[in-house]
Design an enzyme around this catalytic site. Structure first.
Site, PDB file in Angstrom:
ATOM      1  N   ARG A   8       0.845  -1.206   0.000  1.00  0.00           N
ATOM      2  CA  ARG A   8       0.000   0.000   0.000  1.00  0.00           C
ATOM      3  C   ARG A   8       0.881   1.258   0.000  1.00  0.00           C
ATOM      4  O   ARG A   8       0.557   2.270   0.606  1.00  0.00           O
ATOM      5  CB  ARG A   8      -0.958   0.027   1.193  1.00  0.00           C
ATOM      6  CG  ARG A   8      -1.823  -1.228   1.298  1.00  0.00           C
ATOM      7  CD  ARG A   8      -2.767  -1.207   2.491  1.00  0.00           C
ATOM      8  NE  ARG A   8      -3.237  -2.547   2.789  1.00  0.00           N
ATOM      9  CZ  ARG A   8      -3.917  -2.884   3.879  1.00  0.00           C
ATOM     10  NH1 ARG A   8      -4.214  -1.967   4.788  1.00  0.00           N
ATOM     11  NH2 ARG A   8      -4.296  -4.134   4.082  1.00  0.00           N
ATOM     12  N   GLU A 110      -4.004  -5.122  -6.559  1.00  0.00           N
ATOM     13  CA  GLU A 110      -4.937  -6.088  -5.983  1.00  0.00           C
ATOM     14  C   GLU A 110      -6.362  -5.651  -6.284  1.00  0.00           C
ATOM     15  O   GLU A 110      -6.797  -4.566  -5.887  1.00  0.00           O
ATOM     16  CB  GLU A 110      -4.752  -6.219  -4.470  1.00  0.00           C
ATOM     17  CG  GLU A 110      -5.722  -7.239  -3.888  1.00  0.00           C
ATOM     18  CD  GLU A 110      -5.654  -7.418  -2.381  1.00  0.00           C
ATOM     19  OE1 GLU A 110      -6.624  -7.979  -1.824  1.00  0.00           O
ATOM     20  OE2 GLU A 110      -4.659  -7.008  -1.757  1.00  0.00           O
ATOM     21  N   LYS A 112      -9.992  -5.621  -5.468  1.00  0.00           N
ATOM     22  CA  LYS A 112     -10.746  -5.865  -4.229  1.00  0.00           C
ATOM     23  C   LYS A 112     -12.181  -6.260  -4.567  1.00  0.00           C
ATOM     24  O   LYS A 112     -13.140  -5.551  -4.251  1.00  0.00           O
ATOM     25  CB  LYS A 112     -10.710  -4.610  -3.352  1.00  0.00           C
ATOM     26  CG  LYS A 112      -9.325  -4.173  -2.933  1.00  0.00           C
ATOM     27  CD  LYS A 112      -8.614  -5.195  -2.058  1.00  0.00           C
ATOM     28  CE  LYS A 112      -9.258  -5.288  -0.695  1.00  0.00           C
ATOM     29  NZ  LYS A 112      -8.480  -6.176   0.200  1.00  0.00           N
ATOM     30  N   ASP A 230       5.326  -3.354   4.698  1.00  0.00           N
ATOM     31  CA  ASP A 230       4.942  -1.975   5.049  1.00  0.00           C
ATOM     32  C   ASP A 230       6.171  -1.096   5.249  1.00  0.00           C
ATOM     33  O   ASP A 230       6.045   0.133   5.315  1.00  0.00           O
ATOM     34  CB  ASP A 230       4.142  -1.959   6.368  1.00  0.00           C
ATOM     35  CG  ASP A 230       2.766  -2.591   6.236  1.00  0.00           C
ATOM     36  OD1 ASP A 230       2.175  -2.497   5.146  1.00  0.00           O
ATOM     37  OD2 ASP A 230       2.279  -3.165   7.231  1.00  0.00           O
TER      38      ASP A 230
END
Length: 242
Positions: A8, A110, A112, A230
């Site tokens: 992300r 990705e 969703k 992350d």
């Protein structure tokens, strides 16, 4: 060499799925970014993890019930624990793709659509990838494995990879049955044997979300294809030391 994908964006240090997080991933030297896409009520592809805006913004409600112009008014890093950042909007996938023109990062998208059935999502994303000429820079993943197979049928040149979080028997065989070149397992179900056997059978392994130093070291030492983390800066430091 094990590649490092910023989950992300650099989500451990910057507000997730914002341009700030993607810029940080580029700054620290990540090999790629991972992001999540949903569809708005007016059919726009936006970059946000949850089906609702409740957790990460100052708004409420479902993405599918909101128009892009209303989503763009929200403060996308509103709930981020460090309040050091300027107000950010929820990015569109087009915005990310425009930024990618100036770098060589790989982008793992990705879809969703395992909870919401976003009709036409695959076609929209594939068309956009082709419009930008990014077919060799994109990996499409999802927990909805029907969806990634649909993407592969739309454009066999774009790599697909199933996401999964529970134990899968001989996942390299399963990946091959889907026409996938990689698997994206939860780190808890990515044993040494599964990683080495998958790679030996020509299937890339990119476990998520790998944040602890000892986990990173294990995967680097194994020669895992990539990790999704992350903390890309931390991962790069450890990879360099090894």
């Amino acid at each position: 060499m094990t590649l490092i994908f910023a989950h992300r964006g650099s989500a451990g240090t910057h507000p997730e799925n914002t341009m700030d997080a993607f810029l940080e991933a580029e700054r620290v030297g990540a090999d790629g970014i991972e992001l999540d896409v949903q569809l708005t009520k007016d059919g726009e592809v936006v970059v946000i993890h949850d089906e609702t805006v409740d957790r990460t913004t100052n708004g409420k409600g479902y993405i599918k019930d909101s128009h892009l112009k209303d989503l763009r008014k929200l403060h996308a890093n509103y709930t981020f624990k460090k309040k050091l950042f300027n107000k950010h909007k929820i990015p569109t996938l087009i915005e990310v793709f425009d930024w990618m023109k100036n770098n060589s990062l790989v982008c793992n998208i990705e879809l969703k659509n395992s909870i919401m059935d976003y009709e036409g999502m695959e076609e929209k994303v594939i068309t956009m990838i082709n419009d930008y000429g990014y077919s060799d820079r994109i990996i499409i993943s999802s927990f909805n494995h029907y969806s990634i197979v649909a993407c592969s049928r739309l454009d066999p040149m774009i790599e697909i990879a199933p996401l999964y979080s529970t134990g899968l028997y001989m996942p390299w065989v399963y990946a091959q049955s889907l026409g996938a070149k990689g698997i994206h397992p939860n780190k808890k179900v990515a044993s040494d044997e599964i990683i080495t056997e998958s790679i030996r059978n020509g299937i890339c392994v990119r476990p998520y979300t790998v944040n602890k130093a000892h986990q990173m070291k294990r995967l680097f030492n194994l020669g895992c294809s990539a990790i999704v983390t992350d903390y890309p800066e931390k991962a790069i430091k450890i990879r360099t030391e090894l």
